[in-house]
Design an enzyme around this catalytic site. Structure first.
Site, short mmCIF file in Angstrom:
data_model
loop_
_atom_site.label_atom_id
_atom_site.label_comp_id
_atom_site.label_asym_id
_atom_site.label_seq_id
_atom_site.Cartn_x
_atom_site.Cartn_y
_atom_site.Cartn_z
N HIS A 221 0.96 -1.25 0.15
CA HIS A 221 -0.04 -0.11 0.08
C HIS A 221 0.87 1.35 -0.04
O HIS A 221 2.06 1.38 0.71
CB HIS A 221 -0.95 -0.02 1.23
CG HIS A 221 -2.02 1.13 1.03
ND1 HIS A 221 -1.76 2.39 1.54
CD2 HIS A 221 -3.28 0.98 0.81
CE1 HIS A 221 -2.90 3.05 1.39
NE2 HIS A 221 -3.73 2.11 1.12
N GLU B 27 -3.84 2.32 -7.08
CA GLU B 27 -4.25 3.56 -6.06
C GLU B 27 -3.29 4.55 -6.43
O GLU B 27 -2.24 4.69 -5.85
CB GLU B 27 -4.49 2.90 -4.75
CG GLU B 27 -3.04 2.10 -4.42
CD GLU B 27 -2.72 2.01 -2.95
OE1 GLU B 27 -3.72 2.42 -2.18
OE2 GLU B 27 -1.57 2.07 -2.74
#
Length: 244
Positions: free
Chosen positions: A84, A156
């Protein structure tokens, strides 16, 4: 890093209650490590799956503060988020360590959700595709095609996480198409089609339907909107509609 035990259980119950139990899309929640066991109990008789937010590549050892794949399995996890942008930005995660974690997850039978994405500076300089290609290629080093096909890749863009900014459906679709092209080059067309591609970055009930209707966007990696059961349920329903 949201919600201690009681609040996490309440949120998990709210998510389960907001869904009708006859899901034809896969829904996974990834709470903090400390509440995995308690959330598992809430999800036990529901179609919602459990995942974690990270893992270490070693089975055990002197890695204070880390958690292994085996530990996640004992908590009932099936999925794990890797790489992430917040892990990369704040905790020194690199393309190399993402690959190590990915191979550890696969070796333990967990399903990885591998995150990739560019900063605002990289997008403005026209480097988006190059950055994402580098991250995807590095993540899948020494990962056989049979394992890669079961993975999820989440695009993302760093500039759209928690900012309220969102890549337009066309921008997101363009990067997803690029990721499929990279996977086709690394493996073959079958693997490229099998890998599920998620979009993450300020997905909300208002923009979910448009994003999820795009052919190369298979799902969403939901952040802030997942903290509100009704908002999350609306996004899930948008995913259900995109399957029709």
């Amino acid at each position: 890093m949201h919600m201690a035990s009681a609040a996490a259980e309440q949120l998990a119950r709210g998510i389960v209650d907001s869904l009708d139990g006859t899901l034809t899309v896969e829904v996974v929640v990834c709470p903090a490590f400390t509440v995995l066991d308690r959330v598992r109990n809430v999800l036990e008789d529901s179609p919602v799956r459990l995942g974690a937010q990270n893992l270490h590549w070693a089975d055990e050892g002197a890695f204070t503060g880390e958690i292994s794949a085996g530990m996640l399995l004992t908590c009932g996890c099936e999925f794990v988020i890797l790489g992430h942008s917040e892990r990369r930005t704040y905790f020194g995660e690199t393309d190399t360590t993402v690959n190590q974690r990915l191979r550890a997850a696969l070796g333990a039978g967990l399903k990885p959700i591998v995150c990739v994405g560019e900063t605002i500076e990289e997008r403005q300089s026209g480097a988006t595709e190059r950055v994402v290609e580098r991250q995807v290629t590095a993540a899948f080093v020494d990962v056989p095609a049979s394992d890669a096909a079961g993975c999820v890749v989440a695009y993302e863009p760093v500039w759209a996480i928690g900012t309220g900014l969102t890549a337009s459906p066309l921008q997101a679709e363009s990067v997803h198409t690029s990721i499929r092209r990279v996977l086709r080059g690394l493996y073959n067309g079958n693997v490229a089609r099998a890998v599920r591609l998620q979009y993450g970055g300020s997905v909300n009930p208002e923009n979910a339907a448009d994003l999820l209707s795009r052919p190369d966007i298979d799902g969403g990696l939901i952040g802030g909107a997942s903290l509100e059961p009704d908002a999350f349920a609306t996004i899930v329903k948008a995913a259900l509609q995109s399957e029709i």
